[in-house]
Design a protein around this motif. Structure first.
Motif, mmCIF file in Angstrom:
data_model
loop_
_atom_site.group_PDB
_atom_site.id
_atom_site.type_symbol
_atom_site.label_atom_id
_atom_site.label_comp_id
_atom_site.label_asym_id
_atom_site.label_seq_id
_atom_site.Cartn_x
_atom_site.Cartn_y
_atom_site.Cartn_z
ATOM 1 N N ALA A 70 0.836 -1.206 0.000
ATOM 2 C CA ALA A 70 0.000 0.000 0.000
ATOM 3 C C ALA A 70 0.867 1.252 0.000
ATOM 4 C CB ALA A 70 -0.944 0.004 1.196
ATOM 5 N N LEU A 71 1.920 1.267 0.812
ATOM 6 C CA LEU A 71 2.815 2.422 0.830
ATOM 7 C C LEU A 71 3.453 2.635 -0.538
ATOM 8 C CD1 LEU A 71 4.693 2.011 4.239
ATOM 9 C CD2 LEU A 71 2.804 3.557 3.703
ATOM 10 N N ARG A 72 3.873 1.548 -1.175
ATOM 11 C CA ARG A 72 4.496 1.662 -2.499
ATOM 12 C C ARG A 72 3.535 2.214 -3.537
ATOM 13 N NH1 ARG A 72 7.701 -4.070 -2.597
ATOM 14 N NH2 ARG A 72 9.557 -3.336 -1.500
ATOM 15 N N ARG A 73 2.255 1.921 -3.394
ATOM 16 C CA ARG A 73 1.245 2.436 -4.324
ATOM 17 C C ARG A 73 0.828 3.868 -3.988
ATOM 18 N NH1 ARG A 73 -0.980 -2.688 -3.159
ATOM 19 N NH2 ARG A 73 -2.515 -1.651 -1.842
ATOM 20 N N GLY A 74 1.306 4.388 -2.865
ATOM 21 C CA GLY A 74 0.922 5.736 -2.452
ATOM 22 C C GLY A 74 -0.418 5.787 -1.755
ATOM 23 N N GLU A 75 -0.853 4.637 -1.244
ATOM 24 C CA GLU A 75 -2.139 4.549 -0.552
ATOM 25 C C GLU A 75 -1.924 4.433 0.953
ATOM 26 O OE1 GLU A 75 -3.928 1.069 -2.214
ATOM 27 O OE2 GLU A 75 -3.988 1.919 -4.230
ATOM 28 N N GLU A 76 -2.937 4.824 1.694
ATOM 29 C CA GLU A 76 -2.899 4.646 3.147
ATOM 30 C C GLU A 76 -3.240 3.181 3.438
ATOM 31 O OE1 GLU A 76 -2.297 5.548 7.070
ATOM 32 O OE2 GLU A 76 -1.873 6.821 5.336
ATOM 33 N N PRO A 77 -2.348 2.469 4.117
ATOM 34 C CA PRO A 77 -2.623 1.063 4.412
ATOM 35 C C PRO A 77 -3.849 0.894 5.312
ATOM 36 C CG PRO A 77 -0.313 1.575 4.808
ATOM 37 C CD PRO A 77 -1.020 2.868 4.571
ATOM 38 N N VAL A 78 -4.615 -0.145 5.037
ATOM 39 C CA VAL A 78 -5.716 -0.545 5.907
ATOM 40 C C VAL A 78 -5.129 -1.630 6.799
ATOM 41 C CG1 VAL A 78 -8.002 -1.573 6.035
ATOM 42 C CG2 VAL A 78 -7.427 -0.007 4.158
ATOM 43 N N ASP A 79 -4.809 -1.265 8.031
ATOM 44 C CA ASP A 79 -4.086 -2.169 8.923
ATOM 45 C C ASP A 79 -4.566 -1.930 10.352
ATOM 46 O OD1 ASP A 79 -2.078 -3.446 10.542
ATOM 47 O OD2 ASP A 79 -0.702 -3.330 8.849
ATOM 48 N N ALA A 80 -5.154 -2.937 10.938
ATOM 49 C CA ALA A 80 -5.694 -2.817 12.296
ATOM 50 C C ALA A 80 -4.615 -2.438 13.307
ATOM 51 C CB ALA A 80 -6.362 -4.118 12.708
ATOM 52 N N ARG A 81 -3.368 -2.758 13.008
ATOM 53 C CA ARG A 81 -2.276 -2.435 13.930
ATOM 54 C C ARG A 81 -2.048 -0.936 14.047
ATOM 55 N NH1 ARG A 81 2.085 -6.264 11.154
ATOM 56 N NH2 ARG A 81 1.205 -5.149 9.399
ATOM 57 N N LEU A 82 -2.634 -0.145 13.148
ATOM 58 C CA LEU A 82 -2.471 1.309 13.180
ATOM 59 C C LEU A 82 -3.672 2.011 13.793
ATOM 60 C CD1 LEU A 82 -0.963 1.811 9.630
ATOM 61 C CD2 LEU A 82 0.242 1.939 11.820
ATOM 62 N N GLY A 83 -4.541 1.283 14.453
ATOM 63 C CA GLY A 83 -5.756 1.851 15.029
ATOM 64 C C GLY A 83 -5.478 2.815 16.167
ATOM 65 N N PRO A 84 -6.538 3.406 16.707
ATOM 66 C CA PRO A 84 -6.410 4.406 17.771
ATOM 67 C C PRO A 84 -5.769 3.842 19.038
ATOM 68 C CG PRO A 84 -8.711 3.829 17.403
ATOM 69 C CD PRO A 84 -7.911 3.146 16.343
ATOM 70 N N HIS A 85 -5.794 2.538 19.202
ATOM 71 C CA HIS A 85 -5.162 1.907 20.365
ATOM 72 C C HIS A 85 -3.635 1.961 20.265
ATOM 73 C CE1 HIS A 85 -5.194 -1.099 17.215
ATOM 74 N NE2 HIS A 85 -4.180 -1.668 17.825
ATOM 75 N N ALA A 86 -3.113 2.289 19.102
ATOM 76 C CA ALA A 86 -1.667 2.273 18.869
ATOM 77 C C ALA A 86 -1.170 3.661 18.456
ATOM 78 C CB ALA A 86 -1.329 1.227 17.817
ATOM 79 N N GLU A 87 -1.551 4.649 19.205
ATOM 80 C CA GLU A 87 -1.157 6.022 18.896
ATOM 81 C C GLU A 87 0.365 6.169 18.792
ATOM 82 O OE1 GLU A 87 -1.661 10.217 21.121
ATOM 83 O OE2 GLU A 87 -3.494 9.040 20.888
ATOM 84 N N TRP A 88 1.087 5.395 19.566
ATOM 85 C CA TRP A 88 2.552 5.467 19.578
ATOM 86 C C TRP A 88 3.159 5.033 18.242
ATOM 87 C CZ3 TRP A 88 5.419 0.956 18.991
ATOM 88 C CH2 TRP A 88 4.692 -0.239 19.072
ATOM 89 N N LEU A 89 2.385 4.371 17.386
ATOM 90 C CA LEU A 89 2.897 3.936 16.085
ATOM 91 C C LEU A 89 2.748 4.996 15.003
ATOM 92 C CD1 LEU A 89 1.598 0.267 15.936
ATOM 93 C CD2 LEU A 89 3.941 1.045 16.247
ATOM 94 N N GLN A 90 2.016 6.057 15.282
ATOM 95 C CA GLN A 90 1.767 7.055 14.250
ATOM 96 C C GLN A 90 3.049 7.725 13.761
ATOM 97 O OE1 GLN A 90 -1.098 7.300 12.596
ATOM 98 N NE2 GLN A 90 -1.625 5.568 13.909
ATOM 99 N N GLY A 91 4.009 7.969 14.651
ATOM 100 C CA GLY A 91 5.274 8.578 14.242
ATOM 101 C C GLY A 91 6.047 7.683 13.276
ATOM 102 N N PRO A 92 6.309 6.424 13.650
ATOM 103 C CA PRO A 92 7.000 5.532 12.709
ATOM 104 C C PRO A 92 6.219 5.338 11.403
ATOM 105 C CG PRO A 92 7.087 4.610 14.913
ATOM 106 C CD PRO A 92 6.165 5.804 14.971
ATOM 107 N N HIS A 93 4.897 5.274 11.499
ATOM 108 C CA HIS A 93 4.096 5.093 10.286
ATOM 109 C C HIS A 93 4.242 6.307 9.370
ATOM 110 C CE1 HIS A 93 0.937 4.256 7.496
ATOM 111 N NE2 HIS A 93 0.228 5.290 7.917
#
Length: 61
Positions: free
Chosen positions: A27-50
């Motif tokens: 998804a990143l390679r296509r320029g799209e926002e990945p649909v990934d449950a691991r990036l949900g609101p419960h994982a705010e700490w992942l937003q920076g690396p993402h």
């Protein structure tokens, strides 16, 4: 880096995680926002690396 790995996967979780990782990177390679449950609101700490991954992928296109 693919965010959200957490604990070590075992058994069928390994294939599921690899599939999710591949979908995330594709998804990143296509320029799209990945649909990934691991990036949900419960994982705010992942937003920076993402966001960093999104920016780096854009540079490579």
């Amino acid at each position: 880096m693919v965010p959200g790995h957490g604990a070590v996967a075992q058994g069928p979780e390994v294939a599921a995680r690899i599939a999710a990782d591949r979908a995330y990177v594709d998804a990143l390679r296509r320029g799209e926002e990945p649909v990934d449950a691991r990036l949900g609101p419960h994982a705010e700490w992942l937003q920076g690396p993402h966001r960093s991954n999104v920016e780096r992928a854009a540079q490579g296109r």
